[in-house]
Design an enzyme around this catalytic site. Sequence first.
Site, PDB file in Angstrom:
ATOM      1  N   SER A  67      25.705  31.084 -26.031  1.00  0.00           N
ATOM      2  CA  SER A  67      26.981  30.639 -25.468  1.00  0.00           C
ATOM      3  C   SER A  67      28.188  31.342 -26.081  1.00  0.00           C
ATOM      4  O   SER A  67      29.229  31.457 -25.443  1.00  0.00           O
ATOM      5  CB  SER A  67      27.131  29.130 -25.639  1.00  0.00           C
ATOM      6  N   GLY A  96      22.836  28.224 -24.710  1.00  0.00           N
ATOM      7  CA  GLY A  96      21.685  27.460 -25.158  1.00  0.00           C
ATOM      8  C   GLY A  96      20.487  28.291 -25.562  1.00  0.00           C
ATOM      9  O   GLY A  96      19.475  27.745 -26.008  1.00  0.00           O
ATOM     10  N   ASN A 125      21.581  28.650 -32.066  1.00  0.00           N
ATOM     11  CA  ASN A 125      20.905  27.469 -31.522  1.00  0.00           C
ATOM     12  C   ASN A 125      19.638  27.135 -32.305  1.00  0.00           C
ATOM     13  O   ASN A 125      19.251  25.962 -32.382  1.00  0.00           O
ATOM     14  CB  ASN A 125      20.583  27.677 -30.042  1.00  0.00           C
ATOM     15  N   ASP A 131      34.612  20.760 -29.214  1.00  0.00           N
ATOM     16  CA  ASP A 131      33.276  20.492 -29.748  1.00  0.00           C
ATOM     17  C   ASP A 131      33.094  21.048 -31.158  1.00  0.00           C
ATOM     18  O   ASP A 131      32.098  20.763 -31.826  1.00  0.00           O
ATOM     19  CB  ASP A 131      32.185  21.027 -28.813  1.00  0.00           C
ATOM     20  N   HIS A 167      32.356  26.070 -30.185  1.00  0.00           N
ATOM     21  CA  HIS A 167      32.651  27.219 -29.325  1.00  0.00           C
ATOM     22  C   HIS A 167      34.121  27.646 -29.441  1.00  0.00           C
ATOM     23  O   HIS A 167      35.017  26.803 -29.397  1.00  0.00           O
ATOM     24  CB  HIS A 167      32.325  26.880 -27.868  1.00  0.00           C
TER      25      HIS A 167
END
Length: 223
Positions: free
Chosen positions: A46, A80, A109, A190, A193
């Site tokens: 991402s 992801g 991830n 979040d 990011h």
Amino acid sequence: MKQRIPVAWQKLNRMLTAGLLVLIVIFSAPGLSADQRPTLLVMGDSLSAAYGIEQEQGWVTLLAERLKDEVQVVNASISGETTSGGAQRLASIIGQRQPDIVLLELGGNDGLRGLPPTQMRANLASMIEQSQQAGADVLLLGIDIPPNYGQAYRDAFTGVFHSLAGEYNVALVPFLLEGVALNDELMQSDGIHPTAEAQPIILENVWPELEPLLDSVVSASSS
């Protein structure tokens, strides 16, 4: 009795015929439609897929705009994605795109899921080997993780990138989000990011290690 064709129609016919011949030459000439630029492939998650922002704002798109006259940038990043998924996809993408440079931006991830660093290392090593066997230069984009799983895990995680760079003699950006990750104004809500405003900074983090590889492949393609 033979019908005479007006002179104007004869001239028009000759013009159309000549124009058609020109079009045939243009579209049948070998190589004119082929993109002869070197290819740079980005395999990421991402962070390279412009998650949460417009695609054209992402650092990979900014890179493509910077290099549009010299290098074709292919972004195969998926939000992801883990190193396992990337390793499974890479062979097919290399076969299709035949990249000259491969940027590997994977592992985040794996860390967020607490997967074993040894497993991440094996997957990244496989991707480096596949890329090098295909004749591509590799740039490894390192990432860090929050200390949720303890300092020992974090050290083992970040150590993977450095050890791989040394073992395979590949270029390394130690931390892709340097100057970004700890700045709340440059991170999305979040906390994982980066925002659109952070993307040019990320590109500049990559550029010093990427530029020598670009100079090499561009020189080789033009010689």
